[in-house]
Scaffold this motif. Structure first.
Motif, mmCIF file in Angstrom:
data_model
loop_
_atom_site.group_PDB
_atom_site.id
_atom_site.type_symbol
_atom_site.label_atom_id
_atom_site.label_comp_id
_atom_site.label_asym_id
_atom_site.label_seq_id
_atom_site.Cartn_x
_atom_site.Cartn_y
_atom_site.Cartn_z
ATOM 1 N N THR A 58 -11.234 -2.617 4.480
ATOM 2 C CA THR A 58 -10.192 -3.650 4.439
ATOM 3 C C THR A 58 -10.495 -4.785 5.397
ATOM 4 O OG1 THR A 58 -8.898 -2.323 5.989
ATOM 5 C CG2 THR A 58 -8.310 -2.165 3.665
ATOM 6 N N PHE A 84 -10.717 -6.078 -3.425
ATOM 7 C CA PHE A 84 -11.597 -4.911 -3.371
ATOM 8 C C PHE A 84 -12.184 -4.643 -4.757
ATOM 9 C CE2 PHE A 84 -12.875 -0.547 -3.480
ATOM 10 C CZ PHE A 84 -13.231 -0.198 -2.181
ATOM 11 N N ALA A 141 -7.959 -5.218 0.154
ATOM 12 C CA ALA A 141 -7.542 -4.158 -0.766
ATOM 13 C C ALA A 141 -7.066 -4.810 -2.058
ATOM 14 C CB ALA A 141 -6.435 -3.316 -0.143
ATOM 15 N N THR A 179 -10.255 1.842 7.903
ATOM 16 C CA THR A 179 -11.211 2.103 6.828
ATOM 17 C C THR A 179 -12.631 1.914 7.357
ATOM 18 O OG1 THR A 179 -10.900 -0.190 6.087
ATOM 19 C CG2 THR A 179 -9.688 1.520 4.906
ATOM 20 N N LYS A 193 0.839 -1.194 0.000
ATOM 21 C CA LYS A 193 0.000 0.000 0.000
ATOM 22 C C LYS A 193 0.879 1.251 0.000
ATOM 23 C CE LYS A 193 -3.689 -2.275 2.617
ATOM 24 N NZ LYS A 193 -4.423 -2.324 3.909
ATOM 25 N N THR A 216 -10.608 2.727 0.356
ATOM 26 C CA THR A 216 -9.356 2.043 0.040
ATOM 27 C C THR A 216 -8.274 3.079 -0.235
ATOM 28 O OG1 THR A 216 -8.391 0.260 -1.308
ATOM 29 C CG2 THR A 216 -9.807 1.841 -2.447
ATOM 30 N N THR A 266 -4.774 0.806 -5.273
ATOM 31 C CA THR A 266 -6.104 0.309 -5.635
ATOM 32 C C THR A 266 -6.956 1.405 -6.264
ATOM 33 O OG1 THR A 266 -5.974 -1.226 -3.762
ATOM 34 C CG2 THR A 266 -8.122 -0.939 -4.786
#
Length: 345
Positions: free
Chosen positions: A148, A183, A179, A154, A48, A197, A201
């Protein structure tokens, strides 16, 4: 990202099993962080962009330059990462600062020692199909919204946006979809109408024209608009007792991370992307660089906690979380600037 659910024995056992597996059963690793041992840091999703400084620091060689042996581990969401810290299975977590407040209420003293970000870096997206009747958080009622994990940041940021816009947390359904591709698949299949997110993503959803941005909290301005102020998020947080007992090691970690944050502030998204593992670049190099560019404004340059940040986090959490609503939280104990200020000096 951040737990508000009860930490169960099963969750702790799962986290311990994962970490032992990730370590390859290396029983020789010295968890004290002393010379010759490893400092294990669990990340709530290494790929991420909001947690990019963790892997980037390793790739730049700054941990090694400081003489500290860091082993980066990963979990799909910060809720599991926090469990690993509480279980004593890792010495640090790269995750959201808000955990420190929640854990203090539960009798656990944890503190942010390097504050990576001053905004959440999170984005609420809506699928194209649902965009007609989901135009703002005021329309969350009756919707299935991706997060998530249940109990993740989130999850609670979604709850805050709902409550702020007169929607009760019982009036919509949070769905744990992780994610990345999980997702995206949920959005494609219609099992969620929208969700929260991060990049990369977000960049992939927009590139594939699967949805659009509803609330953007990747910048300080976006954080202030949605949450009422700067919202410190991504950080390195550790048990306070461990920090106090291993100040030399913590200082080395702070030195390395502050160097990385400074490096990020003077290099282009393309240069940053080039340092990262190739398999993080889902959708291609250009799209990944764009994801970094869109998220860069959230990061601090020196690892210092923004002055009013803790208060904003406190206000947000108390708006919807019954465990924190009437709790007295000593915000001064949820973070320290001791190490980052020495690093910058």
């Amino acid at each position: 990202m951040r737990t508000f659910s009860k930490i169960s024995a099963a969750a702790v056992a799962g986290a311990m099993a994962f970490t032992l597996s990730a370590c390859g059963g290396d029983s020789s690793a010295d968890s004290s962080g002393k010379s010759g041992g490893k400092v294990k840091i669990m990340v709530g999703g290494l790929d991420k962009v909001i947690y990019l400084p963790a892997m980037l620091t390793q790739k730049l060689g700054y941990f090694k330059a400081e003489g500290v042996d860091v082993q980066l581990l990963t979990e799909p969401a910060g809720v599991q990462a926090t469990t690993s810290l509480v279980s004593g299975d890792v010495q640090g977590v790269v995750g959201f600062y808000d955990h420190t407040l929640d854990l203090q209420v539960k009798g656990k003293q944890v503190e942010s020692v390097v504050q990576f970000a001053q905004a959440p870096g999170e984005v609420e997206v809506v699928s194209n199909k649902a965009s007609g009747d989901l135009t703002s958080p005021a329309d969350f009622k009756g919707k299935k919204l991706g997060v998530t994990g249940l109990g993740s940041s989130t999850d609670f940021l979604t709850k805050y946006l709902a409550v702020k816009n007169a929607v009760k947390v019982s009036e919509f359904t949070p769905v744990a979809v992780g994610a990345g591709q999980t997702f995206i698949s949920a959005l494609k299949q219609g099992s969620i109408q929208g969700g929260m997110t991060t990049d990369p993503t977000v960049a992939q959803i927009l590139e594939q024209k699967l949805g659009k941005v509803l609330v953007d909290m990747r910048t300080p301005e976006g954080s202030k608009a949605a949450l009422g102020g700067l919202y410190p998020s991504s950080s390195l947080y550790m048990n306070t007792d461990w920090v106090n007992g291993h100040k030399e090691t913590v200082q080395k970690l702070a030195n390395a991370f502050v160097k990385t944050l400074d490096w990020m502030s003077t290099h282009s998204p393309e240069e940053i992307a080039a340092k990262m593992p190739a398999d993080y670049q889902q959708g291609g190099k250009e799209l990944y660089a764009k994801a970094i560019k869109d998220t860069l404004p959230m990061f601090t340059k020196d690892g210092v906690m923004p002055a009013d940040g803790p208060r904003t986090v406190n206000d947000v959490l108390k708006a919807f979380n019954p465990n924190l609503k009437n709790a007295r939280i000593d915000l001064a104990k949820t973070y320290t600037t001791e190490f980052v200020k020495k690093a910058a000096g």
